[in-house]
Design an enzyme around this catalytic site. Structure first.
Site, PDB file in Angstrom:
ATOM      1  N   LYS A 146      27.586   5.667  86.273  1.00 51.82           N
ATOM      2  CA  LYS A 146      27.282   4.713  85.201  1.00 51.82           C
ATOM      3  C   LYS A 146      25.832   4.778  84.729  1.00 51.82           C
ATOM      4  CE  LYS A 146      30.813   1.391  86.664  1.00 51.82           C
ATOM      5  NZ  LYS A 146      31.085  -0.010  87.078  1.00 51.82           N
ATOM      6  N   GLN A 147      24.994   5.472  85.465  1.00 49.47           N
ATOM      7  CA  GLN A 147      23.571   5.402  85.190  1.00 49.47           C
ATOM      8  C   GLN A 147      23.175   6.016  83.851  1.00 49.47           C
ATOM      9  OE1 GLN A 147      21.048   6.746  88.370  1.00 49.47           O
ATOM     10  NE2 GLN A 147      22.017   5.437  89.899  1.00 49.47           N
ATOM     11  N   HIS A 195      18.581   7.340  94.560  1.00 50.97           N
ATOM     12  CA  HIS A 195      19.331   8.581  94.785  1.00 50.97           C
ATOM     13  C   HIS A 195      19.013   9.489  93.613  1.00 50.97           C
ATOM     14  CE1 HIS A 195      22.329  11.444  95.901  1.00 50.97           C
ATOM     15  NE2 HIS A 195      23.260  11.047  95.057  1.00 50.97           N
ATOM     16  N   GLU A 235      27.694  13.887 102.886  1.00 55.75           N
ATOM     17  CA  GLU A 235      28.855  13.052 102.574  1.00 55.75           C
ATOM     18  C   GLU A 235      30.146  13.863 102.558  1.00 55.75           C
ATOM     19  OE1 GLU A 235      26.462   9.924  99.631  1.00 55.75           O
ATOM     20  OE2 GLU A 235      27.663  11.562  98.810  1.00 55.75           O
ATOM     21  N   GLU A 276      43.107   6.668 119.516  1.00 54.50           N
ATOM     22  CA  GLU A 276      42.352   7.803 120.046  1.00 54.50           C
ATOM     23  C   GLU A 276      41.608   8.581 118.967  1.00 54.50           C
ATOM     24  OE1 GLU A 276      41.809   8.168 123.125  1.00 54.50           O
ATOM     25  OE2 GLU A 276      43.232   6.616 123.730  1.00 54.50           O
ATOM     26  N   SER A 336      32.644  10.068 129.923  1.00 56.07           N
ATOM     27  CA  SER A 336      32.994  10.599 131.246  1.00 56.07           C
ATOM     28  C   SER A 336      32.676  12.088 131.327  1.00 56.07           C
ATOM     29  CB  SER A 336      34.488  10.393 131.514  1.00 56.07           C
ATOM     30  OG  SER A 336      35.262  11.232 130.659  1.00 56.07           O
TER      31      SER A 336
END
Length: 333
Positions: free
Chosen positions: A85-86, A108, A195, A227, A252
């Protein structure tokens, strides 16, 4: 190691007497605006007409204007809108009101690096990119701490661009933690690669693949979810706090042995070659061009893929299991 600039070096006073416009009031926008206000700076927030964020801005005691009015009133303009949108907002609402010696800022580098925004030569252009989400930037500030940030200077018309950037970083609290220098190119390309290949694209596909393989082998979907997705946070939290060494210290011996034996069988040289191709497409602008075209066509493919991903079985099973976890109740999606 790159030099880390600390708060004492960032107290330049370069924002004294200046008006700062924060364009957008999302994750980063609300944090920047409120932190700058609490640091004693004159802050206004620019929003589009009818924005649902207006009430939040006013509740925070901040002045809110339409975007073009905010740009006209400001000396320093920080654009904190979604990348896609910039450019339109800049060309329509900001560019006509820029005056000689103003400063334009970003968190950014996408639009500057790929040329969808071309600032006039008579202004400063800099970047302050906090290495954390907006709510963390705000929370750490309220505790008297800060989130580290990257900074970059693209244009130094006035000769004071770095002083202004440092003062801005101090105002939002990032200078408390430290600033590292970069460039718009480096920040943009490394951010996109991280990303796509690791943090979002890579991890998402790895978790889904693990889930699918266990379910295909006849294991319960619930166990597969626990998991391959749920426990990701446990591992990432340890890595975040102390790197791979802390993670391997905390798990572990059986898990650590499996890490060493199997990790490179999953991430092979073929995988790394695919990642190199991804990086090349970021560097030569292929990804940026595709994303710009996707937005010009109404995001049809993007929204279709979003719907499909939301229907994946891991999301259905996960939603049921997360309902058992009271600590996720306050997270909104």
């Amino acid at each position: 190691m790159k030099r880390i600039y600390k708060e004492a070096e960032c107290k330049t006073g370069a924002l004294d007497g200046k008006t700062i416009a924060i364009i957008g009031y999302g994750s980063q926008g609300h944090a920047h605006a409120r932190n700058l206000q609490d640091s004693g700076h004159n802050v206004i927030v620019g929003l589009y007409e009818g924005s649902s964020s207006k009430a939040k801005v006013e509740a925070a005691g901040l002045k809110v204007l339409n975007t073009d009015e905010a740009a006209k009133a400001a000396d320093v303009i920080m654009i904190l809108l979604p990348d896609e949108k910039q450019a339109a907002v800049f060309n329509n609402d900001i560019l006509p009101h820029l005056e000689e010696g103003n400063a334009l800022a970003f968190a950014h580098g996408f639009n500057i690096h790929y040329g969808t925004i071309t600032p006039p030569e008579f202004i400063d252009v800099f970047m302050i990119a906090p290495k954390g989400p907006g709510h963390t930037v705000r929370h750490e500030y309220t505790l008297g701490r800060g989130v580290p940030a990257l900074f970059a200077i693209q244009q130094d018309y006035t000769g004071s661009a770095q002083d202004i950037a440092f003062a801005y970083a101090q105002g939002i609290g990032c200078a408390r933690a430290g600033l590292l220098e970069t460039t718009f190119r480096e920040e943009t390309e490394t951010d996109l690669f991280g990303e796509q290949a690791v943090l979002c694209g890579g991890v998402s596909e790895l978790m889904k693949a693990g889930y699918e393989i266990l379910v295909e082998a006849g294991y319960d979907p619930e166990n597969a979810y626990y998991e391959c997705m749920h426990e990701m946070k446990l591992i990432v939290d340890m890595v975040y706090q102390g790197g791979l060494n802390l993670m391997r210290y905390s798990i572990s011996n059986t898990a650590e042995y499996g890490d060493y034996c199997v990790g490179k069988r999953i991430i092979t040289e073929d995988t790394k070659n695919a990642m190199r191709e991804v990086l090349a497409e970021i560097q030569d602008g292929t990804f940026a061009r595709n994303w710009v075209l996707e937005n010009q066509s109404g995001q049809l493919n993007f929204k279709s893929r979003r719907r499909l991903e939301q229907q994946h079985d891991i999301e259905k099973v996960g939603a049921e299991l997360r309902s058992l976890m009271s600590w996720t109740d306050d997270i909104e999606v």
